[in-house]
Design an enzyme around this catalytic site. Structure first.
Site, mmCIF file in Angstrom:
data_model
loop_
_atom_site.group_PDB
_atom_site.id
_atom_site.type_symbol
_atom_site.label_atom_id
_atom_site.label_comp_id
_atom_site.label_asym_id
_atom_site.label_seq_id
_atom_site.Cartn_x
_atom_site.Cartn_y
_atom_site.Cartn_z
ATOM 1 N N GLU A 139 -5.734 -3.172 29.734
ATOM 2 C CA GLU A 139 -5.808 -1.894 28.996
ATOM 3 C C GLU A 139 -6.055 -0.726 29.947
ATOM 4 O O GLU A 139 -7.045 -0.007 29.852
ATOM 5 C CB GLU A 139 -6.887 -1.943 27.905
ATOM 6 C CG GLU A 139 -6.546 -2.905 26.791
ATOM 7 C CD GLU A 139 -7.469 -2.819 25.581
ATOM 8 O OE1 GLU A 139 -6.986 -3.041 24.462
ATOM 9 O OE2 GLU A 139 -8.668 -2.537 25.749
ATOM 10 N N GLU A 249 -2.446 -7.853 22.469
ATOM 11 C CA GLU A 249 -3.735 -8.022 21.787
ATOM 12 C C GLU A 249 -3.594 -7.496 20.371
ATOM 13 O O GLU A 249 -3.125 -6.375 20.166
ATOM 14 C CB GLU A 249 -4.863 -7.230 22.465
ATOM 15 C CG GLU A 249 -5.334 -7.789 23.775
ATOM 16 C CD GLU A 249 -6.603 -7.085 24.279
ATOM 17 O OE1 GLU A 249 -7.395 -6.578 23.453
ATOM 18 O OE2 GLU A 249 -6.781 -7.039 25.502
#
Length: 366
Positions: A139, A249
């Site tokens: 991320e 995710e």
């Protein structure tokens, strides 16, 4: 030419800690079974594991990752390794350097990323547990290895900082390719439903010459918007960059019930998607619809998904990460570790496989 399979993946990085402390899993009939076996029986075909440099609790370090990765390979599952380049969670709010790297200059940091990445992969290779795909950072929307590689906030969102950030990522990519040039590289940000921010990020990386194979996006509806916003973003990114995209995710709740002493990250009805209740049925519908959206990405560029920590059951009170389990209602197992019916969504996904194979799929062919 080998066609890449559509990824039906699971991130089970907490599995090791759960097993070591006596937690266990059961199938729909209550029979105890190895988690990886259960996932495979539930039609998962890929596993994602995070690796931390020197985590306080010892889990998800290199030694433990080798042990788990060997099992993943023995089960014949596709393996994605997720480098956080930190001793703890790296995410949009935290991209802190490992303690051992805190005093390094920028050039030393580049070398450290390169050496560490290569060492990890060489060690896995020695144990016949090399990943099929690697994430260089987790991320990394705001950059990584703060503050050297930080690009979040006006002060850091500059051409110079983006160049430094990209420079660190390039050293990680070079290290992966030096160990095995066949390993695919994923670049992962958190903006599943945010097209403007996704474009901004990948435009920068394209302009800076960062060479990678797959776009990875996190998509949690309560943070990242509607399924329509996700669909629009995936379509635009596929057309804009021509790279396979994985929703690497995601999760959705099967209940809002909160056992004493727990506070789930998602515990409010108003944060749910309309039409998707917090129930096993709602979770199943969410997964079916999400998978349909990924499959419908133009040009066959929807490469699959990973469910984040579907097996992080509340099997104990203290966790190595230093905070309680806040995810126990976002799993695909009940509080006691029994597999939920929502795995049927993956099977539904597989039943579309035949028509999927007939679509033009050039971008997924090696």
């Amino acid at each position: 030419l080998k066609e890449e399979a559509f990824i039906l993946g699971m991130d089970v990085s907490f599995m090791d800690e759960i097993e070591q402390h006596g937690g266990s899993y059961r199938d729909e009939n209550g029979q105890q079974e190895d988690l990886l076996t259960l996932l495979k029986m539930g039609d998962a075909n890929a596993i994602r594991l995070r690796i931390w440099n020197d985590p306080v609790g010892g889990f998800c370090n290199l030694e433990r990752t080798v042990a788990v990765a060997k099992r993943v390979k023995e089960h014949g599952l596709h393996f994605l390794l997720d480098f956080h380049y930190s001793d703890r969670w790296a995410d949009p709010a935290n991209q802190w350097k490992p303690k051992a790297w805190e005093k390094l200059s920028y050039e030393e940091l580049q070398r450290a990323v390169c050496n560490y990445t290569a060492d990890v992969l060489r060690t896995l290779k020695e144990h016949d547990a090399l990943p099929d795909m690697v994430q260089v950072g987790n991320e990394i929307t705001p950059g990584m290895l703060w503050d050297e590689g930080r690009v979040s906030g006006e002060e850091h969102d500059t051409d110079e900082q983006w160049e430094r950030f990209a420079g660190l990522v390039k050293y990680g990519i070079a290290a992966v390719k030096s160990v095995d040039s066949e390993i695919k590289i994923m670049i992962h940000i958190d903006r599943g439903g945010d097209n403007a921010e996704s474009r901004k990020f990948y435009d920068r990386f394209e302009a800076l010459g960062v060479e990678f194979d797959i776009i990875g996006l996190s998509y949690y509806p309560w943070w990242h918007g509607t399924l329509d916003a996700l669909r629009d973003n995936l379509h635009d990114l596929a057309e804009r960059y021509g790279k396979p995209i994985n929703v690497v995710e995601t999760a959705y709740p099967w209940t809002l019930e909160q056992p004493d002493g727990h506070e789930w990250i998602l515990n409010q009805e108003e944060l749910l998607l309309p039409g998707y209740p917090a129930s096993v049925e709602g979770q199943t519908r969410y997964l079916k619809d999400l998978l349909q959206i990924v499959r419908e990405v133009p040009g066959g560029l929807g490469a699959g998904f990973y469910y984040w920590e579907p097996a992080w059951i509340p099997s104990k009170e203290e966790w190595s990460v230093g905070h309680p389990n806040n995810w126990g209602n976002l799993t695909m197992f009940d509080f006691k570790g029994q597999k939920l019916q929502s795995f049927s969504a993956l099977k539904a996904g597989l039943e579309n496989e035949t028509e999927w194979d007939e679509q033009p799929n050039a971008a997924l062919i090696k």
